[in-house]
Enzyme design. Structure first.
Site, PDB file in Angstrom:
ATOM      1  CG  ASP A  23      -1.406   1.317   1.362  1.00 28.58           C
ATOM      2  OD1 ASP A  23      -1.854   1.591   2.656  1.00 28.58           O
ATOM      3  OD2 ASP A  23      -1.797   2.072   0.456  1.00 28.58           O
ATOM      4  CG  ASP A  27      -5.861   3.346   0.665  1.00 26.49           C
ATOM      5  OD1 ASP A  27      -6.750   3.295  -0.521  1.00 26.49           O
ATOM      6  OD2 ASP A  27      -5.008   2.368   0.674  1.00 26.49           O
ATOM      7  CG  ASP A  31      -1.309   1.559  -3.593  1.00 26.17           C
ATOM      8  OD1 ASP A  31      -1.747   2.290  -2.625  1.00 26.17           O
ATOM      9  OD2 ASP A  31      -0.125   1.116  -3.751  1.00 26.17           O
ATOM     10  CG  ASP A 100      -7.934 -12.655 -12.745  1.00 28.43           C
ATOM     11  OD1 ASP A 100      -7.564 -13.105 -11.607  1.00 28.43           O
ATOM     12  OD2 ASP A 100      -8.726 -13.140 -13.228  1.00 28.43           O
ATOM     13  CG  ASP A 196     -12.794 -15.661 -12.389  1.00 23.53           C
ATOM     14  OD1 ASP A 196     -12.086 -16.109 -11.269  1.00 23.53           O
ATOM     15  OD2 ASP A 196     -13.868 -15.440 -12.034  1.00 23.53           O
ATOM     16  CD  GLU A 239     -10.808 -20.464 -11.203  1.00 24.04           C
ATOM     17  OE1 GLU A 239     -11.431 -19.280 -11.353  1.00 24.04           O
ATOM     18  OE2 GLU A 239     -10.739 -20.481 -10.008  1.00 24.04           O
ATOM     19  CG  HIS A 314      -6.925 -15.326  -5.650  1.00 22.61           C
ATOM     20  ND1 HIS A 314      -6.550 -15.894  -6.873  1.00 22.61           N
ATOM     21  CD2 HIS A 314      -8.317 -14.916  -5.876  1.00 22.61           C
ATOM     22  CE1 HIS A 314      -7.589 -16.009  -7.680  1.00 22.61           C
ATOM     23  NE2 HIS A 314      -8.614 -15.469  -6.992  1.00 22.61           N
ATOM     24  CG  ASP A 315      -9.884 -18.470  -5.105  1.00 20.69           C
ATOM     25  OD1 ASP A 315     -10.110 -18.682  -6.371  1.00 20.69           O
ATOM     26  OD2 ASP A 315     -10.163 -17.334  -4.653  1.00 20.69           O
TER      27      ASP A 315
HETATM   28  O1  TEU Z   1     -12.763 -18.931  -8.203  1.00 20.32           O
HETATM   29  C1  TEU Z   1     -13.752 -20.097  -8.693  1.00 20.32           C
HETATM   30  C2  TEU Z   1     -14.088 -20.644  -7.688  1.00 20.32           C
HETATM   31  O2  TEU Z   1     -15.034 -21.522  -8.071  1.00 20.32           O
HETATM   32  C3  TEU Z   1     -13.479 -20.405  -6.370  1.00 20.32           C
HETATM   33  O3  TEU Z   1     -14.422 -19.300  -5.896  1.00 20.32           O
HETATM   34  C4  TEU Z   1     -13.558 -21.694  -5.632  1.00 20.32           C
HETATM   35  O4  TEU Z   1     -14.516 -22.473  -5.943  1.00 20.32           O
HETATM   36  C5  TEU Z   1     -13.412 -21.562  -4.299  1.00 20.32           C
HETATM   37  O5  TEU Z   1     -12.742 -20.411  -3.983  1.00 20.32           O
HETATM   38  C6  TEU Z   1     -12.787 -22.791  -3.482  1.00 20.32           C
HETATM   39  O6  TEU Z   1     -12.739 -22.214  -1.994  1.00 20.32           O
HETATM   40  C7  TEU Z   1     -12.799 -17.995  -9.187  1.00 20.32           C
HETATM   41  C8  TEU Z   1     -11.830 -16.763  -8.490  1.00 20.32           C
HETATM   42  O7  TEU Z   1     -10.505 -17.323  -8.445  1.00 20.32           O
HETATM   43  C9  TEU Z   1     -12.514 -16.411  -7.035  1.00 20.32           C
HETATM   44  O8  TEU Z   1     -11.551 -15.746  -6.230  1.00 20.32           O
HETATM   45  C10 TEU Z   1     -13.689 -15.855  -7.145  1.00 20.32           C
HETATM   46  O9  TEU Z   1     -14.394 -15.634  -6.120  1.00 20.32           O
HETATM   47  C11 TEU Z   1     -14.508 -16.506  -8.022  1.00 20.32           C
HETATM   48  O10 TEU Z   1     -13.920 -17.152  -9.403  1.00 20.32           O
HETATM   49  C12 TEU Z   1     -15.604 -15.809  -8.786  1.00 20.32           C
HETATM   50  O11 TEU Z   1     -15.314 -14.853  -9.568  1.00 20.32           O
END
Ligand code: TEU
Length: 541
Positions: A23, A27, A31, A100, A196, A239, A314-315
């Site tokens: 950041d 804030d 960024d 993305d 995505d 993805e 990130h998921d």
């Molecule tokens: O993720 C697809 C998705 O299905 C994921 O949300 C996954 O099922 C879940 O996180 C499992 O814990 C993509 C992106 O990577 C995610 O960050 C978004 O929330 C989602 O699509 C919707 O755009």
């Protein structure tokens, strides 16, 4: 056949979650200016591509995966001038920017949806998916996938949050709009796209077809031929949670004119209950299954397609906590996971913080969590009678916020991420785990990753060699051979805290074996067949 060599075969992609990276304006939210300030750190790591999670205008119901304007930068992240500068400054350091693209859905605050929901006769109405008879499709984030729009007496589809209405890809105007988005960013000089949930765009909800719809690959062919295929050597990755090694070939065989590669998740769903289980229903994973899944992708795509290689994003929870040991053997196991992954054929992806061995977080108060998926699950499972302790244990193991706590830069307040109050709390272990100390320590996880990234730039065996799994039935050791022309290499990783005894011949080790890379300071006693806890190595046989 996958003859032609591509620049991304030797490159490593670094994934940035901008909200949590750095950041610059204080804030509390990362960024673009912050990313620019850290480009020299990323150049030192040696990566060739920076994948930015969505930076477009968004109300952030799903932290940017709900796009309100594909042609404008999110206010919290900066301006289009910042974006232009980032593309240029990254390019000066030999790094491309990968955008993305969230094209399965938009934000409900996108102009298209604001128009669409006003009238069935509005020209944008059929940009989205409407019905008067909603079926029992469920949203990934809980509840029905259909939301009632009283003005129209219709329901719209949202496979994710209510604020993420699904686009109707059967509408050629929608496909044209997304091609225009790609062209805009290509003209800006970006070098690639991550798509995505790309395997959902062919959905036929009334038939309950969600992933891998019948026209899916026709739509992607259109994005290729009319969009990124018009430009030289654009890196694309999709993805695809529903992909199999067979479909993986179709996705990534250059002759299919689809994408460069996909993210498949077969190796990342083995620790959840198989029958009717969700990610939160955790079971111990079996290394033999993990080896089987990854090996199938290696062998089925060899010479026919191209793999992505990743443990984190990130998921996903942090790999060193999920598959390694984030306590006593954190450094050794982080290096082991890196070696086993980067030793395979494909393009590796490093998720921010993975290169310094960042771990999962454990916030005791649910109020410290930010992720919509986590918060919805917490609410729904408590309402369904689950015990709070069990729900929090599932969150500690699998919440997406494990990957979204701020990047840990140094030991200053908020780990040097922000001069303000971070949008999400920092993991309190930043005193021990931070980039500054990692760069200063030549034996750190960071410098180990540097060596792996550098190796890929010159080692043909690593990039184009064949793959053969060894000891498939071993429950702790993941070992495989890579062969290229007359060279043969062994890669192994001990996925346990046990000391293993393996006959050297079982690993084809011999007097001529030369270690290239390993995670213990002293040469390992392999010749005695001893493999130490979380030990890993790449050895020229
Ligand atoms: O993720 C697809 C998705 O299905 C994921 O949300 C996954 O099922 C879940 O996180 C499992 O814990 C993509 C992106 O990577 C995610 O960050 C978004 O929330 C989602 O699509 C919707 O755009």
């Amino acid at each position: 056949m996958n003859h032609e060599h591509k620049w991304w075969h030797r490159s490593v992609v670094y994934q940035i979650y901008p909200r949590s990276f750095y950041d610059a304006d204080g804030d509390g939210i990362g960024d673009l200016a912050g990313i620019i300030r850290k480009l020299d750190y990323l150049a030192l790591l040696g990566v060739g591509v920076l994948w930015l999670c969505p930076v477009y205008a968004s109300p952030n119901d799903d932290n940017g995966y709900d796009i309100a304007d594909y042609y404008r930068i999110m206010d919290e992240f900066g301006t289009m001038d910042d974006m232009d500068l980032l593309i240029a400054e990254a390019g000066r350091r030999g790094m491309k920017i990968m955008m993305d693209v969230v094209a399965n859905h938009t934000s409900d605050e996108h102009r298209w949806f604001c128009e669409a929901r006003t009238s069935p006769d509005n020209p944008y109405h059929d940009y989205y998916i409407w019905t008067k008879q909603p079926n029992d499709l469920m949203s990934v984030f809980g509840g029905s996938a259909w939301q009632y729009e009283p003005r129209l007496d219709e329901y719209y589809l949202h496979l994710f949050s209510r604020k993420q209405p699904d686009l109707n890809w059967a509408n050629p105007q929608v496909r044209r709009e997304i091609v225009d988005v790609l062209t805009f960013w290509l003209e800006k000089g970006v070098g690639g796209f991550r798509f995505d949930v790309i395997d959902l765009i062919g959905k036929i909800p009334e038939q309950r077809i969600i992933a891998n719809g019948p026209r899916l690959h026709d739509y992607v062919l259109e994005l290729n031929e009319d969009g990124f295929g018009q430009y030289d050597d654009i890196l694309t990755v999709g993805e695809a949670w529903g992909a199999t090694p067979q479909t993986g070939v179709r996705w990534s065989d250059p002759e299919s004119r689809q994408l460069s590669m996909i993210f498949q998740f077969g190796h990342l769903t083995l620790d959840q209950a198989r029958v009717g289980g969700e990610k939160w229903d955790i079971i111990p994973y079996d290394l033999r299954e993990l080896k089987t899944v990854l090996s199938r992708w290696q062998t089925e795509l060899y010479g026919r397609g191209w793999n992505s290689l990743f443990w984190n994003n990130h998921d996903l929870p942090r790999a060193v906590s999920r598959f390694g040991d984030d306590g006593r053997y954190r450094v050794e196991s982080a290096k082991m996971l890196a070696t086993v992954l980067h030793g395979m054929a494909g393009t590796p992806y490093i998720y921010q913080g993975e290169e310094i061995g960042m771990t999962n977080v454990r916030f005791t108060d649910i109020a410290d969590y930010r992720d919509i998926e986590t918060l919805n699950m917490y609410r729904d499972r408590l309402a369904a009678g689950y015990r709070p302790h069990g729900v929090m244990a599932a969150i500690y193991a699998k919440s997406r916020d494990n990957a979204r706590t701020p990047m840990q830069w140094d030991t200053s307040e908020h780990a040097g991420f922000s001069a303000g109050t971070p949008w999400i709390k920092v993991n309190p272990n930043y005193w021990d785990i931070n980039a500054l100390s990692a760069v200063e320590d030549k034996d750190s996880v960071f410098h180990y990753y540097r060596r792996l990234v550098a190796l890929r730039k010159t080692a043909d065996w690593l990039v184009y060699g064949s793959y053969e799994l060894l000891l498939p039935d071993h429950g702790q050791l993941f070992a495989y051979c890579r062969r290229y022309e007359r060279e043969e290499y062994l890669v192994f990783g001990n996925f346990s805290g046990l000391t293993l005894t393996i006959y050297p011949a079982e690993l084809r080790l011999g007097a001529r074996s030369v270690p290239l890379l390993n995670n213990y300071p002293d040469p390992t006693p392999w010749e005695n067949g001893v493999i130490r806890p979380w030990e890993t190595a790449i050895i020229k046989l």
